[in-house]
Write a protein that holds these residues in place. Structure first.
Motif, PDB file in Angstrom:
ATOM      1  N   UNK A 139      44.395  32.628  58.729  1.00 31.09           N
ATOM      2  CA  UNK A 139      43.800  32.059  57.515  1.00 31.09           C
ATOM      3  C   UNK A 139      43.766  33.056  56.359  1.00 31.09           C
ATOM      4  N   UNK A 140      43.487  34.320  56.686  1.00 36.98           N
ATOM      5  CA  UNK A 140      43.382  35.320  55.604  1.00 36.98           C
ATOM      6  C   UNK A 140      44.757  35.901  55.284  1.00 36.98           C
ATOM      7  N   UNK A 141      45.510  36.257  56.330  1.00 39.08           N
ATOM      8  CA  UNK A 141      46.831  36.861  56.097  1.00 39.08           C
ATOM      9  C   UNK A 141      46.706  38.032  55.142  1.00 39.08           C
ATOM     10  N   UNK A 142      47.594  38.066  54.134  1.00 39.59           N
ATOM     11  CA  UNK A 142      47.513  39.158  53.152  1.00 39.59           C
ATOM     12  C   UNK A 142      46.962  38.638  51.818  1.00 39.59           C
ATOM     13  N   UNK A 143      46.130  37.580  51.893  1.00 36.62           N
ATOM     14  CA  UNK A 143      45.694  36.926  50.648  1.00 36.62           C
ATOM     15  C   UNK A 143      44.354  37.424  50.093  1.00 36.62           C
ATOM     16  N   UNK A 144      43.669  38.346  50.821  1.00 37.72           N
ATOM     17  CA  UNK A 144      42.323  38.752  50.382  1.00 37.72           C
ATOM     18  C   UNK A 144      42.344  39.363  48.980  1.00 37.72           C
ATOM     19  N   UNK A 145      43.399  40.116  48.667  1.00 41.14           N
ATOM     20  CA  UNK A 145      43.502  40.719  47.328  1.00 41.14           C
ATOM     21  C   UNK A 145      43.589  39.658  46.241  1.00 41.14           C
ATOM     22  N   UNK A 146      44.348  38.602  46.517  1.00 41.48           N
ATOM     23  CA  UNK A 146      44.464  37.499  45.546  1.00 41.48           C
ATOM     24  C   UNK A 146      43.119  36.803  45.373  1.00 41.48           C
ATOM     25  N   UNK A 147      42.417  36.554  46.490  1.00 38.98           N
ATOM     26  CA  UNK A 147      41.107  35.894  46.399  1.00 38.98           C
ATOM     27  C   UNK A 147      40.152  36.763  45.578  1.00 38.98           C
ATOM     28  N   UNK A 148      40.241  38.076  45.791  1.00 37.39           N
ATOM     29  CA  UNK A 148      39.371  39.003  45.059  1.00 37.39           C
ATOM     30  C   UNK A 148      39.674  38.949  43.563  1.00 37.39           C
ATOM     31  N   UNK A 149      40.965  38.919  43.226  1.00 37.10           N
ATOM     32  CA  UNK A 149      41.348  38.897  41.808  1.00 37.10           C
ATOM     33  C   UNK A 149      40.945  37.589  41.140  1.00 37.10           C
ATOM     34  N   UNK A 150      41.124  36.464  41.845  1.00 38.03           N
ATOM     35  CA  UNK A 150      40.798  35.163  41.238  1.00 38.03           C
ATOM     36  C   UNK A 150      39.318  34.810  41.407  1.00 38.03           C
ATOM     37  N   UNK A 151      38.634  35.550  42.291  1.00 40.65           N
ATOM     38  CA  UNK A 151      37.210  35.278  42.523  1.00 40.65           C
ATOM     39  C   UNK A 151      36.964  34.012  43.326  1.00 40.65           C
ATOM     40  N   UNK A 152      37.959  33.550  44.082  1.00 42.17           N
ATOM     41  CA  UNK A 152      37.811  32.286  44.835  1.00 42.17           C
ATOM     42  C   UNK A 152      38.387  32.398  46.235  1.00 42.17           C
ATOM     43  N   UNK A 153      37.608  31.953  47.218  1.00 50.17           N
ATOM     44  CA  UNK A 153      38.181  31.712  48.547  1.00 50.17           C
ATOM     45  C   UNK A 153      38.565  30.232  48.556  1.00 50.17           C
TER      46      UNK A 153
END
Ligand code: FAD
Length: 376
Positions: free
Chosen positions: A23-37
């Motif tokens: 579910x997380x994969x390598x997307x945590x940085x993107x979620x952090x930048x956009x402020x959205x899970x």
């Protein structure tokens, strides 16, 4: 409140590790930048019961013990501290319900928290941070109706939440009120650009003459504020401590990988003794935090009277270690890690917040000093 019959399917800790990695994969940085899970991620964690895996099977949760929950929390924390923060709030809400609710409330709320509803826990106010005795949010009762007035700040996951577990004064006592977010008079405003855990949905919440049935008071209310706060924080502290173990593991992994492959002065960074010292500090910080968290979880699982001190100690050491280790990891990677979106840069911002929440470093020091003085 109506009873629900929703149950999450049984999921093992091994399944859980695979699910969350996917579910997380390598997307945590993107979620952090956009402020959205993404909502879909939370929904999938709900359907597997993994947002609060300690909810007992009798109430539709996976029914894990503290040690398994902690190890999973560390894995989530190593991938994404924002998601781990949402999990901590969910688990803290569920634990508060489990401890304080009457049977009817527990049978209504816990299955929802195990499978569909996201919850946040609101105690901090503009003038009541470390000193929660200064809280001014009030619940008043007239007949069957409860009226809630107040203002809470920095509530993790409030922007994602269906339910807000809100701490309030009730006469000269205190209470936890379960507030559906859509109730008229509830206003939620997202915190813009926090230092870290930027996708955790931190928000301020206003309650303006919110009217609810008196059954919204957990366990009918009228408990002491310190009992209520200690109940919620006991879960939150241990969860944050395990989350810090995850931050430590992410930093250790990034630093050792980089130091083993990047060459300067004709050899890998890891063979320069001053860099090796950072690696030794990182590894020992992770090991110490892990052992303290394991000890605290075992105290929790065996009902040991040492659980309160063990939990404060685990949270105090793990959060301080994570803050220092994240700085060490950035130092080892240097320019390679000094980039918004890199895991060590994110860890550097996220870790510092862990020293503020669920009892700041100073509050933990006061509790541990008190224990040291009075333990005989
Ligand atoms: P203050 O209480 O003003 O303290 C400022 C500094 O003084 C701190 O370093 C503190 O340790 C120190 N200090 C205060 N009193 C003493 C003393 N007696 N002795 C020594 N030092 C002292 N709140 C919620 O209700 N729900 C949440 O989900 C939630 N999530 C949060 C998530 C994040 C990322 C953050 C930053 C905050 C969150 N909070 C939440 C609020 C958090 O609980 C408070 O920030 C925390 O309790 C500290 O309160 P304060 O920020 O008002 O600092």
């Amino acid at each position: 409140m109506p009873e629900t019959t929703t149950t999450a399917p049984a999921v093992t800790p091994t399944d859980a590790a695979t699910i969350v990695a996917r579910l997380v994969g390598d997307r945590a940085g993107d979620w952090d930048r956009t402020g959205r899970i993404p909502t879909q991620v939370l929904r999938e964690l709900h359907t597997t019961g993994l947002l609060a895996p300690q909810i007992p099977t009798d109430y539709g949760g996976p029914g894990w013990n503290s040690l398994h929950t902690g190890q999973f929390t560390a894995q989530v924390g190593s991938l994404c501290s924002s998601l781990r923060s949402v999990m901590t709030s969910q688990g803290m809400a569920a634990w508060t319900v489990e401890r304080l609710a009457d049977r009817t409330q527990a049978r209504s709320l816990l299955p929802r928290l195990a499978s569909t509803d996201t919850a946040a826990v609101a105690f901090t106010e503009p003038q009541a941070g470390s000193d929660l005795s200064a809280m001014t949010t009030t619940a008043t009762i007239t007949g069957d109706t409860l009226r809630l007035n107040g203002h809470k700040v920095w509530v993790t996951a409030a922007d994602h939440a269906d339910l807000l577990l809100t701490f309030a004064r009730l006469g000269d006592q205190a209470a936890v009120v379960v507030v559906p977010r859509t109730t008229p008079g509830v206003r939620v405003r997202r915190r813009a650009e926090p230092l870290g855990c930027r996708a955790a949905g931190h928000a301020d919440v206003w309650f303006d003459a919110v009217r609810l049935p008196t059954s919204s008071l957990l366990g009918a209310g009228g408990q002491s504020m310190s009992l209520l706060v200690t109940t919620a924080l006991s879960y939150g502290r241990l969860s944050v401590a395990w989350g810090c173990v995850g931050i430590l593991r992410a930093c250790l992994s990034a630093a050792t990988e980089h130091a083993g492959t990047r060459h300067q002065f004709g050899r890998p960074l890891a063979l320069h003794q001053l860099v090796a010292r950072h690696l030794a500090d990182l590894w020992s910080a992770e090991q110490i935090a892990t052992r303290l968290c394991e000890h605290a979880s075992r105290c929790w699982d065996t009902g040991s009277p040492d659980v309160v001190t063990a939990t404060v100690l685990a949270k105090y050491v793990s959060s301080r270690n994570a803050t220092r280790a994240a700085a060490d990891a950035v130092q080892v990677l240097a320019s390679a890690g000094a980039v918004d979106g890199h895991s060590v840069a994110r860890a550097y911002r996220d870790a510092k917040l862990m020293e503020i929440i669920e009892g700041s470093t100073e509050m933990c020091q006061l509790m541990l000093a008190d224990h040291a003085v009075n333990r005989r």
